[in-house]
Scaffold this active site. Structure first.
Site, PDB file in Angstrom:
ATOM      1  CG  HIS A  89      44.760 -33.401  15.043  1.00 67.30           C
ATOM      2  ND1 HIS A  89      46.066 -33.275  15.184  1.00 67.30           N
ATOM      3  CD2 HIS A  89      44.063 -32.508  14.409  1.00 67.30           C
ATOM      4  CE1 HIS A  89      46.323 -32.255  14.298  1.00 67.30           C
ATOM      5  NE2 HIS A  89      44.951 -31.625  14.112  1.00 67.30           N
ATOM      6  CG  ASP A 229      48.419 -35.359  15.736  1.00 67.51           C
ATOM      7  OD1 ASP A 229      47.900 -36.165  15.241  1.00 67.51           O
ATOM      8  OD2 ASP A 229      48.247 -34.237  16.138  1.00 67.51           O
ATOM      9  CB  SER A 657      46.100 -30.347  11.118  1.00 64.48           C
ATOM     10  OG  SER A 657      46.108 -29.616  12.473  1.00 64.48           O
TER      11      SER A 657
END
Ligand code: ARG
Length: 722
Positions: A89, A229, A657
């Protein structure tokens, strides 16, 4: 001696003293945490993690930045050739941009078979060179009694000058650096961050979206999780191993340090730390502020945003081309829609208002007992006044962010305000022409991700919310008038305004910019409404500045008072986009009465969730076959399963992230990518029992890269610990 230590340890465990601490720690504080980290299983020293004079862990932590150098994610270098990992992402925007309807690597995945096939990505990265405490340089001549507006200006001036002079001091290499001077503890402390910025970044590989975003929005912020991810990129440099713009003759970067990859797996309670770039937390929010966010700001924001997202979804689900076009915008909006929505319910549920109130009462008592009232007492009334004002005026900005800014034609209208000013000044006609001509060049880019049916419906939604939700006292008259005129039929109104506007297609915009005039602008109702809204915001500026001043001052005093009251306690400053370290353990959790979660998931869960044809839970057949055959190779855990994701009790937030999850020996065991639902409000308050970081197990990453993606050759440049 040893025995006593063990006994003590047992005691602490029983009483919960060894629980994870709250804390996203700035690297210059970790010397003070070394003992505590080592007691929990760290085998390294603080120096192995952060030392500006030798290679250390921080040299392998990557700060993902836009081309304008705005930080958005974290990554970690995993080879001596500048290969780094981040989340899917995080790479999403680049992957989308590199995709076409014919070669849709977002949907299908991509692996460069060799370095020549790696593809130019659309972001920069920064590597942190050093951190310097510059508090005295900023605050030395700022007096406590200075009024807030002058103070803010004086600080801002000093800050700009200091950044420039620190950069100048870097000598010949200075243009490779970004120097940021950043406030900590609400402006009680200032640190200078030096980043070397690398601009030639290339995509090495990514799983297809139905692996990298498996579970989609439904699973987002949730545990148990099976999202793979990750995406992989490489840093390229010139012949001197220095930053360079994209150039085919550039070579892979040789890092100071890279993380070895550990395939041995982990057990509950194992030490785990995360280094990365948390963006923003507001853990010191005043009780009234908690109330404002949970009862007003978040619910209203969420309402508008949801309606916009519904429009996107309707069209994205119907057509893969539209899905590709709006993918990145949708993912970003949706991610924080869900978070804000969660916050608005979690904050009251967790009684954060009451908890804050109790802390504030304690602080008040301490202030009184220690005669500190003259210094600190004003903050309480500043807070009360500021939040009362926000309650009245705060929403106009929220609807700017989530309303106006979500309508593309309105965004284009905002982009014309400079041109309008020039057109109003007869002496600036030539300049106006030049600005218009320059703007014409941007149009291809601007209308690239633009679909009329979506934009018409979004416009209707935005107009509806602006007129229905906001107090008309500060709404532009033009907006109120036309909503009356069309009898609140927002869809009809949007369709009409849209058709008549020059903002709604590239061709009409080209024609306008070729011959721009105020008359055309004033006739275009989308333009008129948007600029009237902007004007209202400008008229309200004195009020918003006043609110900001009050909050700025109150926050600074509040945090200073807290630090003074508990001078022995180490307070972790709010996240601000600078590198932090959080340490904790691999750990399961009890979510609520009768619900407990294991600390890891396996590929069995992928097969359980797998729903052919579903937009979120489909998966490639090849993956399903591999998983059914249990062909896990060296990536299997000792229990024979393929572990996919896992939990630790580290303290992270958005921006983290893609961060490396590192074991006690400094080896990579995973990549952080999310937080759990029960701790969705953690930016406002940390709850050690509930807060978990969700990470991707490095073994699942490498399984997908190698067995699914056929890019096992990349293992050759990594250091694998089996
Ligand atoms: N919740 C994740 C985070 O904020 C981002 C997940 C992005 N995925 C998505 N489905 N929108 O770090």
């Amino acid at each position: 001696m040893k025995k006593i230590a063990v006994l003590f340890l047992g005691f602490f465990l029983l009483t919960g003293q060894l629980r994870a601490d709250e804390g996203m720690w700035p690297l210059i504080m970790i010397q003070q945490l070394q003992d505590s980290m080592q007691a929990r299983g760290l085998k390294l020293t603080a120096d192995d993690i952060y030392n500006i004079n030798k290679a250390c862990a921080k040299d392998a932590v990557v700060r993902l930045m836009t081309k304008q150098n705005r930080m958005f994610c974290t990554g970690e270098i995993i080879s001596g050739e500048g290969l780094f990992l981040t989340n899917h992402h995080c790479g999403y925007g680049s992957i989308q941009e590199l995709s076409t309807n014919e070669d849709n690597i977002l949907a299908n995945g991509f692996w460069a078979k060799n370095k020549a096939e790696e593809r130019k990505a659309n972001f920069n990265i920064g590597l942190l060179a050093k951190v310097e405490d510059v508090t005295s340089k900023i605050l030395d001549s700022i007096s406590l009694t200075m009024d807030e507006t002058s103070r803010a200006k004086a600080v801002a001036d000093k800050l700009t000058k200091l950044q420039a002079s620190l950069k100048e001091g870097l000598g010949v290499d200075k243009d490779n650096y970004v120097v940021d001077v950043v406030p900590f503890y609400a402006g009680n402390k200032y640190l200078a961050m030096y980043y070397v910025v690398y601009k030639d970044i290339r995509l090495v590989g990514t799983p297809p979206e139905n692996i990298g975003k498996f579970g989609g929005e439904t699973d987002n912020w949730m545990w148990p999780r099976h999202t793979c991810d990750f995406s992989m990129f490489r840093i390229y440099v010139n012949a001197e191993n220095k930053p360079s713009d994209y150039n085919t003759s550039n070579k892979p970067y040789t890092p100071q340090h890279f993380f070895p990859v550990n395939l041995q797996g982990k057990n509950p309670e194992d030490f785990a730390m995360i280094m990365g770039y948390p963006g923003r937390t507001q853990r010191y929010t005043y009780s009234q502020g908690i109330k404002y966010y949970s009862s007003k700001e978040r619910p209203m924001r969420v309402k508008v945003r949801r309606d916009v997202l519904d429009v996107y979804e309707e069209f994205m689900h119907a057509d893969p081309k539209i899905k590709l076009m709006y993918a990145d915008k949708f993912a970003g909006l949706s991610n924080y829609w869900k978070k804000f929505m969660g916050e608005s319910t979690a904050l009251p549920q967790q009684h954060l208002f009451e908890k804050r109130k109790a802390e504030e009462d304690k602080l008040k008592a301490w202030i009184a007992a220690n005669n500190k009232g003259a210094l600190y007492n004003e903050m309480f009334s500043l807070y009360d006044q500021a939040y009362a004002q926000l309650d009245k005026y705060g929403m106009y900005k929220v609807y700017m962010d989530d309303g106006i800014s979500n309508s593309q034609p309105m965004v284009f209208a905002m982009g014309l305000s400079k041109l309008e000013a020039l057109l109003k000044d007869k002496s600036k006609t030539e300049e106006a022409k030049k600005v218009a001509a320059d703007m014409s060049k941007e149009l291809d880019e601007q209308y690239k991700e633009y679909f009329d049916p979506i934009e018409i419906k979004v416009l209707a939604t935005v107009l509806m919310h602006l007129t229905e939700d906001l107090d008309h006292a500060n709404l532009p008259k033009e907006l109120v008038d036309i909503s009356v005129k069309c009898n609140k039929d927002y869809s009809k109104m949007a369709t009409e305004l849209y058709a008549k506007s020059f903002l709604t297609s590239k061709e009409k915009m080209i024609a306008f910019l070729a011959n721009p005039s105020l008359k055309k602008m004033n006739k275009d109702m989308i333009y008129v409404i948007t600029s009237a809204y902007l004007n209202k915001m400008n008229e309200m500026r004195p009020i918003t500045m006043d609110i900001n001043n009050k909050l700025g001052r109150a926050n600074r005093l509040f945090q200073a008072a807290m630090l003074e009251m508990d001078s022995k306690k180490l307070y972790s400053p709010d996240a601000n986009g600078t590198m932090r370290l959080t340490y904790g353990r691999v750990l399961p959790y009890n979510a609520k009465d009768a619900v407990s979660y294991k600390e890891f998931t396996t590929s069995k869960g992928i097969l359980e969730k797998y729903t052919p044809g579903d937009i979120e839970f489909d998966a490639p057949k090849k993956l399903v076959d591999l998983l059914k055959a249990k062909d896990f190779g060296q990536y299997a855990d000792k229990d024979g399963e393929l572990h996919t994701c896992f939990l630790t009790d580290n303290d992270i937030t958005g921006g983290n992230s893609g961060s490396p999850v590192i074991n006690g020996r400094g080896e990579l065991i995973g990549t952080a990518f999310d937080g759990n639902w029960e701790a969705i409000a953690s930016d406002f308050g940390f709850d050690a029992n509930l807060q978990r970081t969700i990470s991707l197990d490095i073994r699942y990453t490498l399984f997908i890269m190698d067995k699914f993606g056929g890019a096992g050759y990349l293992l050759n440049e990594m250091k694998i610990i089996k």
